[in-house]
Scaffold this active site. Structure first.
Site, short mmCIF file in Angstrom:
data_model
loop_
_atom_site.label_atom_id
_atom_site.label_comp_id
_atom_site.label_asym_id
_atom_site.label_seq_id
_atom_site.Cartn_x
_atom_site.Cartn_y
_atom_site.Cartn_z
N ASN A 153 11.08 -24.35 -9.32
CA ASN A 153 12.01 -25.46 -9.42
C ASN A 153 12.59 -25.56 -10.83
OD1 ASN A 153 13.53 -27.72 -8.98
ND2 ASN A 153 11.82 -29.05 -8.43
N ASP A 154 11.72 -25.84 -11.79
CA ASP A 154 12.21 -26.04 -13.15
C ASP A 154 12.95 -24.84 -13.71
OD1 ASP A 154 11.04 -28.52 -13.05
OD2 ASP A 154 9.16 -27.85 -13.95
N VAL A 155 12.49 -23.63 -13.36
CA VAL A 155 13.09 -22.43 -13.96
C VAL A 155 14.47 -22.12 -13.40
CG1 VAL A 155 10.87 -21.39 -14.54
CG2 VAL A 155 11.94 -20.84 -12.35
N VAL A 156 14.90 -22.88 -12.36
CA VAL A 156 16.26 -22.69 -11.84
C VAL A 156 17.04 -23.99 -11.95
CG1 VAL A 156 15.62 -20.83 -10.27
CG2 VAL A 156 15.57 -23.19 -9.46
N ALA A 161 7.81 -30.14 -14.47
CA ALA A 161 8.40 -30.95 -15.54
C ALA A 161 8.84 -32.31 -15.02
CB ALA A 161 9.57 -30.21 -16.17
#
Lengths: 457, 107
Positions: free
Chosen positions: A383-386, A424
């Site tokens: 999730n956070d990395v995209v 995050a």
């Protein structure tokens, strides 16, 4: 027994130290990494043999038994651990190393000749205790024995200042007069400090703290070398302290975070203390069969694996899906974010475990330009990395973190457990984009359904 | 060894430590952290010396605990690092290279 004179001892310790340097050097490249580890362990073995042959030691049977016990505990655990649990195991090993350094310093106190030695003892004792308690707490967080969120409570800042003051006071007494009670007090304060250091750190930042505590243990070992007058401990400890510091900064940089921000961010509210509340905005969700059609008639598919894939143990299933799609003549690759998984480089290890060919793994810098020509980007448990908020929302906790730009692909499919935000704790706008489709469920279960549906096409 | 010589060694070791990891790719951050973690397990040397000089039982017991902990750090650290790297290897070459890598169904 003393079979080696001091000159030979020094030479053999030098050889060990060089082995450690070569080990770290080797670990900097995939080609030489394994050889590096071998050289490092050879250096460690040589050093242990040297200490037995060069010092007048009593209790040798007991010592050998203790070494046997330590090996018998650690080796099987290290052999059997799940790759997803790697970070907490590293934290555990780091903690016991710090604990060992603190105990060594404590026992050397009666032999301390002057205030300088007692200063080194105080340093080792405190840092070792910080590293021990901090690592154990990190272990508990990663093992999810407690919440992974930052823990902050009113008065935390005041308590931290009080503990730091107490540490300075106990340390000063220890250095000047050297009473045993001051040493015990300093160790206890060190344990408390370690806990206070790690409590406010949460989510994706925890692995960075492991690296920091790793550097701490290195420094404690170096200081214990000063206490014992052992050059090898000084060199090896300093080496780890220095490289660990650089590594911590590199990891933090890969996530677009600063080390200070990670440690003290929660005090200011600027940490990853995001919300855990699921959003109720409308999204487009779909069935496995529909998504299988989307995948099966694409020309180019990019898989974006995240930690959710790893916790669901879906690495093998995604590898099978890749094979099934490739059989249909579709070009499939994996886009790997540097901090996918729980530690930098963790995802590469996890996919390698599932026999995914190394060549299919594309690092972020090479993957991002490719998304524009990608038909479907399949995001599994990430999730956070995209999350485009890293680029578009300056106030966001992840702002500045480089992301995989899956939004450039023609279609985006998310396999997600729920609408809860990622580690995050920030909402991902991409989920609400018209070209995004969601498939809810456990990553492995969803992948299994998809795999069956693709095969049935 | 005198203080200045030790200081010299320490400072040089700092620079070596900075230098050897300055160019590492993020792919290898995890194994590198784990490898560095194993190296500070060399505190085992210190624990052995302290245990070997212990004169009373209490000191010996505490020192032996330190030996156990340090051994766990050293041995466990190297084994776990090697296990991670073992996985990186196998697939860089053709599967023909695979036998001998993970014996007896290690995966």
């Amino acid at each position: 027994m003393i079979l080696l004179d001091p000159t030979w001892t020094a030479v053999l310790y030098l050889v060990s130290a060089v082995c450690f340097i070569l080990a770290l050097k080797g670990l900097s490249s995939p080609k030489t990494a394994r050889r590096g580890t071998l050289i490092g362990s050879a250096g460690a073995f040589l050093a242990v043999v040297t200490v037995f042959l060069s010092s007048k030691l009593d209790n040798i049977p007991w010592i050998l038994a203790a070494i046997a016990v330590g090996s018998a505990i650690a080796a099987p655990v290290a052999r059997r651990v799940q790759m997803t649990q790697m970070p907490q195991l590293v934290a555990m090993f780091n903690g016991v190393g710090g604990g060992a350094a603190a105990l060594v310093a404590l026992l050397e106190l009666p032999h301390a000749g002057d205030a300088w030695v007692r200063l080194a003892i105080a340093f080792t004792l405190f840092i070792g205790a910080v590293s021990f308690a901090g690592s154990m707490l990190t272990f508990a967080k990663l093992q999810e024995l407690m919440t992974t969120r930052p823990v902050v409570f009113p008065g935390l800042a005041v308590l931290t200042v009080l503990v730091a003051t107490a540490a300075l006071a106990a340390g000063a007494v220890l250095v000047v007069a050297g009473p045993a009670w001051a040493a015990i007090a300093l160790a206890v304060i060190g344990l408390a400090s370690g806990i206070l250091l790690v409590l406010p750190v949460g989510g994706a930042d925890v692995p960075i703290v492991i690296s920091l505590l790793n550097a701490f243990t290195g420094l404690a070992v170096a200081a214990s070398g000063l206490v014992l007058g052992n050059v090898l401990l000084v060199v090896a400890g300093t080496l780890v302290g220095a490289s660990g510091t650089i590594l911590t900064r590199a990891m933090a940089a890969a996530m677009g975070r600063s080390v200070q921000g990670i440690l003290f961010g929660a005090f200011r509210g600027g940490s990853t203390a995001g919300s855990t509340v699921a959003s109720d905005r409308p999204v487009r969700s779909s069935s496995a069969a529909d998504i299988a059609v989307l995948l099966g008639y694409a020309q180019k598919v990019v898989l974006v694996p995240g930690y959710g894939l790893a916790v669901a143990q879906g690495q093998h299933t995604i590898a099978e899906l890749q094979a099934a799609l490739e059989e249909r003549g579709i070009e499939v690759s994996y886009a790997i974010h540097p901090v996918a998984g729980r530690m930098p480089g963790h995802m590469n290890v996890l996919l390698a475990e599932a026999d995914v060919p190394y060549e299919s793994l594309v690092e972020m810098d090479r993957a991002n330009p490719g998304f524009r020509t990608t038909d479907v980007a399949l995001v599994v448990g990430a999730n956070d990395v995209v999350n485009p908020a890293a680029k578009t929302t300056p106030g966001s906790p992840i702002h500045g973190m480089p992301i995989l730009e899956v939004g450039d692909a023609k279609q985006v499919v998310f396999l997600k457990r729920s609408m809860r935000p990622g580690f995050a704790g920030i909402e991902n706008e991409l989920l609400f984009d018209p070209k995004t489709t969601l498939l809810f469920g456990d990553a492995k279960a969803s992948l299994t359904e998809l795999l069956a549906a693709v095969k049935a096409l | 060894m005198d203080g200045v010589a030790l200081l010299t060694i320490t400072v040089l070791a700092v620079f070596v430590g900075f230098e050897v990891v300055s160019k590492v790719t993020s792919t290898l951050h995890t194994p590198l952290m784990s490898g560095a973690n194993a190296i500070h397990g060399i505190i085992l040397i210190g624990a052995i010396i302290v245990a070997g000089q212990a004169e009373d039982t209490a000191t010996l017991v505490v020192a032996l605990i330190a030996v156990v902990l340090a051994t766990a750090n050293l041995v466990g650290g190297f084994v776990v690092t090697d296990r991670m790297l073992e996985m990186f290897r196998g697939r860089r070459k053709a599967p023909a290279d695979a036998p001998g890598v993970g014996e007896a169904g290690e995966r």
